[in-house]
Scaffold this motif. Sequence first.
Motif, mmCIF file in Angstrom:
data_model
loop_
_atom_site.group_PDB
_atom_site.id
_atom_site.type_symbol
_atom_site.label_atom_id
_atom_site.label_comp_id
_atom_site.label_asym_id
_atom_site.label_seq_id
_atom_site.Cartn_x
_atom_site.Cartn_y
_atom_site.Cartn_z
ATOM 1 N N GLU A 194 0.835 -1.205 0.000
ATOM 2 C CA GLU A 194 0.000 0.000 0.000
ATOM 3 C C GLU A 194 0.869 1.255 0.000
ATOM 4 O OE1 GLU A 194 -3.778 1.944 2.457
ATOM 5 O OE2 GLU A 194 -2.314 0.714 3.549
ATOM 6 N N LEU A 195 0.424 2.283 -0.733
ATOM 7 C CA LEU A 195 1.044 3.599 -0.691
ATOM 8 C C LEU A 195 0.131 4.521 0.109
ATOM 9 C CD1 LEU A 195 2.261 2.437 -3.564
ATOM 10 C CD2 LEU A 195 2.857 4.833 -3.893
ATOM 11 N N LEU A 196 0.611 4.963 1.250
ATOM 12 C CA LEU A 196 -0.140 5.881 2.099
ATOM 13 C C LEU A 196 0.558 7.231 2.089
ATOM 14 C CD1 LEU A 196 -2.368 6.510 4.185
ATOM 15 C CD2 LEU A 196 -0.819 5.664 5.964
ATOM 16 N N ALA A 197 -0.138 8.264 1.644
ATOM 17 C CA ALA A 197 0.415 9.615 1.622
ATOM 18 C C ALA A 197 0.038 10.331 2.904
ATOM 19 C CB ALA A 197 -0.103 10.382 0.417
ATOM 20 N N MET A 198 1.009 10.980 3.525
ATOM 21 C CA MET A 198 0.768 11.809 4.710
ATOM 22 C C MET A 198 0.996 13.259 4.290
ATOM 23 S SD MET A 198 2.803 11.887 8.365
ATOM 24 C CE MET A 198 2.595 10.131 8.601
ATOM 25 N N ILE A 199 -0.062 14.054 4.306
ATOM 26 C CA ILE A 199 0.040 15.433 3.854
ATOM 27 C C ILE A 199 -0.441 16.363 4.951
ATOM 28 C CG2 ILE A 199 -0.314 14.722 1.455
ATOM 29 C CD1 ILE A 199 -3.130 15.923 1.606
ATOM 30 N N GLY A 200 -0.228 17.645 4.749
ATOM 31 C CA GLY A 200 -0.685 18.636 5.705
ATOM 32 C C GLY A 200 0.117 19.909 5.592
ATOM 33 N N PRO A 201 -0.352 20.984 6.228
ATOM 34 C CA PRO A 201 0.351 22.268 6.173
ATOM 35 C C PRO A 201 1.760 22.142 6.736
ATOM 36 C CG PRO A 201 -1.828 22.508 7.168
ATOM 37 C CD PRO A 201 -1.569 21.049 7.059
ATOM 38 N N ASN A 202 2.618 23.119 6.409
ATOM 39 C CA ASN A 202 3.959 23.136 6.973
ATOM 40 C C ASN A 202 3.870 23.226 8.485
ATOM 41 O OD1 ASN A 202 4.248 25.081 4.206
ATOM 42 N ND2 ASN A 202 5.515 23.270 4.387
ATOM 43 N N PHE A 218 -2.639 12.637 -5.443
ATOM 44 C CA PHE A 218 -3.943 12.180 -5.911
ATOM 45 C C PHE A 218 -3.839 11.134 -7.020
ATOM 46 C CE2 PHE A 218 -5.478 16.540 -4.429
ATOM 47 C CZ PHE A 218 -5.880 16.032 -3.192
ATOM 48 N N GLU A 219 -2.713 11.110 -7.722
ATOM 49 C CA GLU A 219 -2.556 10.128 -8.796
ATOM 50 C C GLU A 219 -2.015 8.796 -8.303
ATOM 51 O OE1 GLU A 219 -0.211 9.665 -13.101
ATOM 52 O OE2 GLU A 219 -0.271 11.605 -12.072
ATOM 53 N N HIS A 220 -1.196 8.802 -7.236
ATOM 54 C CA HIS A 220 -0.467 7.592 -6.884
ATOM 55 C C HIS A 220 -0.825 6.981 -5.522
ATOM 56 C CE1 HIS A 220 2.193 7.951 -10.357
ATOM 57 N NE2 HIS A 220 2.312 9.235 -10.080
ATOM 58 N N ALA A 221 -1.364 7.749 -4.599
ATOM 59 C CA ALA A 221 -1.626 7.210 -3.266
ATOM 60 C C ALA A 221 -2.880 6.339 -3.260
ATOM 61 C CB ALA A 221 -1.782 8.348 -2.264
ATOM 62 N N ASP A 222 -2.825 5.259 -2.477
ATOM 63 C CA ASP A 222 -4.025 4.444 -2.248
ATOM 64 C C ASP A 222 -4.935 5.115 -1.228
ATOM 65 O OD1 ASP A 222 -3.275 2.179 -3.925
ATOM 66 O OD2 ASP A 222 -1.717 1.818 -2.434
ATOM 67 N N ARG A 223 -4.325 5.640 -0.158
ATOM 68 C CA ARG A 223 -5.064 6.397 0.853
ATOM 69 C C ARG A 223 -4.244 7.629 1.236
ATOM 70 N NH1 ARG A 223 -6.091 3.744 5.992
ATOM 71 N NH2 ARG A 223 -4.116 2.660 5.632
ATOM 72 N N VAL A 224 -4.914 8.594 1.856
ATOM 73 C CA VAL A 224 -4.266 9.840 2.249
ATOM 74 C C VAL A 224 -4.619 10.159 3.698
ATOM 75 C CG1 VAL A 224 -3.993 12.303 1.764
ATOM 76 C CG2 VAL A 224 -4.423 10.708 -0.119
ATOM 77 N N LEU A 225 -3.585 10.428 4.496
ATOM 78 C CA LEU A 225 -3.755 10.866 5.880
ATOM 79 C C LEU A 225 -3.374 12.343 5.939
ATOM 80 C CD1 LEU A 225 -4.054 10.435 8.999
ATOM 81 C CD2 LEU A 225 -1.628 9.772 9.000
ATOM 82 N N VAL A 226 -4.246 13.177 6.485
ATOM 83 C CA VAL A 226 -4.002 14.616 6.562
ATOM 84 C C VAL A 226 -3.793 15.018 8.017
ATOM 85 C CG1 VAL A 226 -4.805 16.905 5.898
ATOM 86 C CG2 VAL A 226 -5.529 14.899 4.579
ATOM 87 N N LEU A 227 -2.662 15.684 8.288
ATOM 88 C CA LEU A 227 -2.370 16.211 9.615
ATOM 89 C C LEU A 227 -2.458 17.733 9.589
ATOM 90 C CD1 LEU A 227 0.816 14.152 10.683
ATOM 91 C CD2 LEU A 227 -1.595 13.547 10.984
ATOM 92 N N ALA A 228 -2.836 18.314 10.702
ATOM 93 C CA ALA A 228 -2.828 19.766 10.888
ATOM 94 C C ALA A 228 -2.529 20.038 12.354
ATOM 95 C CB ALA A 228 -4.165 20.390 10.491
ATOM 96 N N ARG A 229 -1.447 20.798 12.579
ATOM 97 C CA ARG A 229 -0.991 21.104 13.942
ATOM 98 C C ARG A 229 -0.816 19.841 14.777
ATOM 99 N NH1 ARG A 229 -1.028 26.530 15.002
ATOM 100 N NH2 ARG A 229 -2.180 27.826 13.511
ATOM 101 N N GLY A 230 -0.289 18.811 14.135
ATOM 102 C CA GLY A 230 0.055 17.587 14.833
ATOM 103 C C GLY A 230 -1.051 16.582 14.991
ATOM 104 N N ARG A 231 -2.268 16.904 14.589
ATOM 105 C CA ARG A 231 -3.404 16.004 14.790
ATOM 106 C C ARG A 231 -4.001 15.578 13.451
ATOM 107 N NH1 ARG A 231 -5.378 15.693 19.896
ATOM 108 N NH2 ARG A 231 -7.340 14.862 19.058
ATOM 109 N N PRO A 232 -4.478 14.321 13.350
ATOM 110 C CA PRO A 232 -5.147 13.882 12.120
ATOM 111 C C PRO A 232 -6.486 14.600 11.956
ATOM 112 C CG PRO A 232 -4.434 12.000 13.471
ATOM 113 C CD PRO A 232 -4.324 13.215 14.322
ATOM 114 N N ILE A 233 -6.750 15.078 10.737
ATOM 115 C CA ILE A 233 -8.046 15.703 10.473
ATOM 116 C C ILE A 233 -8.811 14.973 9.376
ATOM 117 C CG2 ILE A 233 -7.274 17.976 11.244
ATOM 118 C CD1 ILE A 233 -7.088 18.803 8.283
ATOM 119 N N ALA A 234 -8.145 14.081 8.649
ATOM 120 C CA ALA A 234 -8.832 13.315 7.604
ATOM 121 C C ALA A 234 -8.005 12.090 7.245
ATOM 122 C CB ALA A 234 -9.067 14.176 6.363
#
Length: 533
Positions: free
Chosen positions: A31-39, A210-226
């Motif tokens: 699985e490819l899991l992308a972890m994204i979020g603001p700086n 959006f082209e390559h990840a199977d799922r996406v985890l979004v962090l903001a200020r250290g906490r998961p939001i999606a």
Amino acid sequence: MSVSLQVQGLRKSFGDVHAVDDVSFELAPGELLAMIGPNGAGKSTTFNVIHGQLAPDAGSVLFEGESLLGCTPRQIWQRGIARTFQIAETFASLTVIENVQMALLSLDGRLFSPWRRATQYRRDDALDVLAQVGLASQADCAAHALAYGDVKRLELAIALASQPRLLLMDEPTAGMAPTERRELMALTQSLVQQRQLSVLFTEHSMDVVFEHADRVLVLARGRPIALGTPQQVREDEQVQAVYLGQGRLTHPTTQGVSTQVLSRPTIASPSPAGTRDVGREATISARPSALHQVSLLTAQGLNAGYGAARVLFDVTLQVNRGEVVALMGRNGAGKSTLLKALMGLVPERSGQASFLDHDLMRLAPHEAALAGLGYVPEDRRIFTDLTVHHNLSVGQQPPRCFPDGTPAPHWTLERVLELFPRLAELLHRPGGRMSGGEQQMLTVARSLMGNPLLLLLDEPSEGVAPVIVEHMAEMILALKSAGVSLLVSEQNLAFASWVADRAVVLEKGQVRYTGPMQTLVSDDTLRRQLLSV
């Protein structure tokens, strides 16, 4: 479903800063899991905890059912977890193939042998790994001579040499052209499928995510939001608000770029020197056309290189007042070298280059800065032991005027923090404890504190969140409206087409195109010829 990596309730604080706050997720084999979020969202800190660079305050990290807590990075690597870094980590003094051979020597425990030269150790195996990432033809090149995108490929090859089962990739495509990005991630996908390799990666290029990840985890200020599929995350209103922005500049491709002029925002323009109205509104597109007749920077027959390696060949360019010129080209074309040569950072150079009435060929870098030439390097170069406030104070210079006596934009600490509110929150934090994107903001802000008349920007959109990329574009347009000139090296064609008046395209150190930015954008044949890989 079997689980490769399981993270539960992870927490990590630095003083009163909660960098990672109750992060939990699972990663399956293949699985490819992308972890994204603001700086500053905690992505790199999460990576560092998983890979043993940092000890968590709470939580657990299991790999194939066994805890990784308390293990050193080397022990974690030996268990089958490889890592690439936000700023690529390679052996610059070795050749490309020797970098991979170092990984193979370590993997096999062959750290020293008086009977065999290390340069011949498993050379065929090293070449096979390099072929996977497209670097076999550069095997015997010095690593320090590679373009940055190729350095990222080399770092991936070093990671793959250990045949890992889990790969942690921190911004793997940073510094690469759009086509190179797609090729590298397509390679990663094939490795996932062939080896059932698990991949956790962070990335600010949403086309990659959006082209390559199977799922996406979004962090903001250290906490998961999606957490969900790319489509679910794309449509999440909270993610759009804190990270994706309006989506105008999040897909840097070299194909299908709209030639329509995007609506440009109205934002606060920096006050001219000697005025107190720092909140004055300025329409970005409104500027006297006469400004473009005044040249600030010219180069004629400029050559530059490093030792015996010549990079630039008879480069000629001009940047006028109130003009943004996009410096474009494939990786290794010489864009960063050109900016460094203008700033006096390349020792081997010849030809002519002038800024106003200053001969740049005779000026040291600090003298060019004092004359009003600003420079934002790709590799940031902040003072890691100093706070954000001190970094900004170091770069501060008095207000300036243009040659005709017109006051130039005056950047104060308050004005810079208004442009980058995240820095206001981190004002007393050491630069070394900031995320890569936050360091990029600090580098730009520090250059603005020098009140430059002309700014050299090397990849300003690289490594920062899409919403910050939009802010960067607005900042460039505000500077342009106030008469400041900018020479911007940029891979993001959407970004460049939004802010630039003209483009200069380099190929193998030579100028191949000089002309209107929109001509380059709208001419498919020309664009493919000069920019496609």
